[in-house]
Design a protein around this motif. Structure first.
Motif, PDB file in Angstrom:
ATOM      1  N   UNK A   1       1.745  13.099   2.690  1.00 19.88           N
ATOM      2  CA  UNK A   1       0.470  12.816   2.030  1.00 19.88           C
ATOM      3  C   UNK A   1       0.684  11.778   0.929  1.00 19.88           C
ATOM      4  N   UNK A   2       1.713  11.990   0.097  1.00 20.45           N
ATOM      5  CA  UNK A   2       2.012  11.042  -0.971  1.00 20.45           C
ATOM      6  C   UNK A   2       2.442   9.696  -0.390  1.00 20.45           C
ATOM      7  N   UNK A   3       3.299   9.705   0.629  1.00 18.45           N
ATOM      8  CA  UNK A   3       3.729   8.452   1.248  1.00 18.45           C
ATOM      9  C   UNK A   3       2.528   7.684   1.799  1.00 18.45           C
ATOM     10  N   UNK A   4       1.567   8.396   2.371  1.00 18.28           N
ATOM     11  CA  UNK A   4       0.368   7.745   2.882  1.00 18.28           C
ATOM     12  C   UNK A   4      -0.402   7.023   1.789  1.00 18.28           C
ATOM     13  N   UNK A   5      -0.528   7.653   0.624  1.00 17.34           N
ATOM     14  CA  UNK A   5      -1.226   7.005  -0.486  1.00 17.34           C
ATOM     15  C   UNK A   5      -0.450   5.781  -0.985  1.00 17.34           C
ATOM     16  N   UNK A   6       0.890   5.881  -0.997  1.00 22.26           N
ATOM     17  CA  UNK A   6       1.695   4.729  -1.405  1.00 22.26           C
ATOM     18  C   UNK A   6       1.570   3.587  -0.393  1.00 22.26           C
ATOM     19  N   UNK A   7       1.467   3.923   0.885  1.00 25.08           N
ATOM     20  CA  UNK A   7       1.266   2.893   1.909  1.00 25.08           C
ATOM     21  C   UNK A   7      -0.095   2.227   1.722  1.00 25.08           C
ATOM     22  N   UNK A   8      -1.132   3.027   1.465  1.00 23.40           N
ATOM     23  CA  UNK A   8      -2.462   2.453   1.209  1.00 23.40           C
ATOM     24  C   UNK A   8      -2.423   1.528  -0.007  1.00 23.40           C
ATOM     25  N   UNK A   9      -1.678   1.918  -1.036  1.00 20.38           N
ATOM     26  CA  UNK A   9      -1.522   1.079  -2.226  1.00 20.38           C
ATOM     27  C   UNK A   9      -0.773  -0.200  -1.878  1.00 20.38           C
ATOM     28  N   UNK A  10       0.272  -0.077  -1.057  1.00 20.28           N
ATOM     29  CA  UNK A  10       1.035  -1.251  -0.632  1.00 20.28           C
ATOM     30  C   UNK A  10       0.143  -2.252   0.095  1.00 20.28           C
ATOM     31  N   UNK A  11      -0.737  -1.754   0.953  1.00 22.81           N
ATOM     32  CA  UNK A  11      -1.643  -2.634   1.695  1.00 22.81           C
ATOM     33  C   UNK A  11      -2.546  -3.400   0.728  1.00 22.81           C
ATOM     34  N   UNK A  12      -3.053  -2.730  -0.286  1.00 21.25           N
ATOM     35  CA  UNK A  12      -3.910  -3.408  -1.266  1.00 21.25           C
ATOM     36  C   UNK A  12      -3.133  -4.469  -2.033  1.00 21.25           C
ATOM     37  N   UNK A  13      -1.893  -4.185  -2.367  1.00 19.47           N
ATOM     38  CA  UNK A  13      -1.058  -5.163  -3.083  1.00 19.47           C
ATOM     39  C   UNK A  13      -0.789  -6.367  -2.181  1.00 19.47           C
TER      40      UNK A  13
END
Length: 197
Positions: free
Chosen positions: A75-87
């Motif tokens: 779940x946390x990794x998914x949020x970090x991936x979503x953040x990575x996409x925005x960056x």
């Protein structure tokens, strides 16, 4: 890696147009077993590129007081991936300091990067069995409040799970499967990767 002209999105993607001569943002996938030195290398790369480094290990204990509470890591990794996409969409590079032992994980993330006009590559840090055990034990001795104990049986089990990347991945070539649609696979592996923010 999917070859596209500058500013051309992958099928179904949303890459922004980029002026000729401007390099696309980079998604660096840190690959290696526990104790291999991934976080140290990732910090060096973050300063050199420059790039934003995202590591679930630095979030799990502060948020949950546990390295993997009740399966919350995906779940946390998914949020970090979503953040990575925005960056990446904003034009900056990202380093995912996850470990990413399975080839499918890396292919899926390279597909995701291509969808937003970024390029992906792996940074692999191998480590021998004895050196790994020594580093893990030393880390726990130095910082028992931050580093949890790991048994040799666990280390051996993890070693069996690693799909070692080759030179092609380091150069950004994830093979023909990177052209497939990985959205369902990503949503199952990292359930919050596409969640609304």
């Amino acid at each position: 890696m999917i070859a596209h002209s500058e500013g051309t999105p992958c099928p179904g993607g949303s890459a922004a147009r980029r002026p000729a001569g401007i390099r696309p943002p980079e998604l660096v996938l840190m690959v290696g077993l526990a104790g291999a030195g991934k976080s140290t290398r990732a910090a060096e790369l973050a300063a050199a590129l420059p790039a934003v480094r995202l590591s679930p290990d630095e979030w799990m204990r502060p948020l949950f007081c546990d390295p993997d509470p009740d399966g919350q890591r995906p779940v946390l990794e998914g949020r970090l991936i979503a953040t990575a996409v925005e960056i990446l969409r904003a034009g900056a590079s990202v380093i995912l300091d996850f470990g990413l032992w399975r080839r499918q994980e890396r292919i899926a993330l390279s597909w995701l990067a291509a969808r937003v006009g970024a390029v992906a590559r792996t940074e692999y840090l191998p480590i021998g069995r004895e050196a790994q055990a020594e580093r893990i034990a030393e880390r726990h001795r130095r910082s028992p409040e931050r580093e949890w104990p790991v048994t040799q049986a666990e280390l051996d089990e993890w070693r069996e799970m690693l799909d070692e990347p080759g030179p092609a991945e380091a150069a950004g070539d994830f093979g023909a499967r990177a052209a497939e649609d990985w959205s369902e696979w990503i949503a199952e592996k990292w359930p919050t990767a596409f969640a609304e923010t």
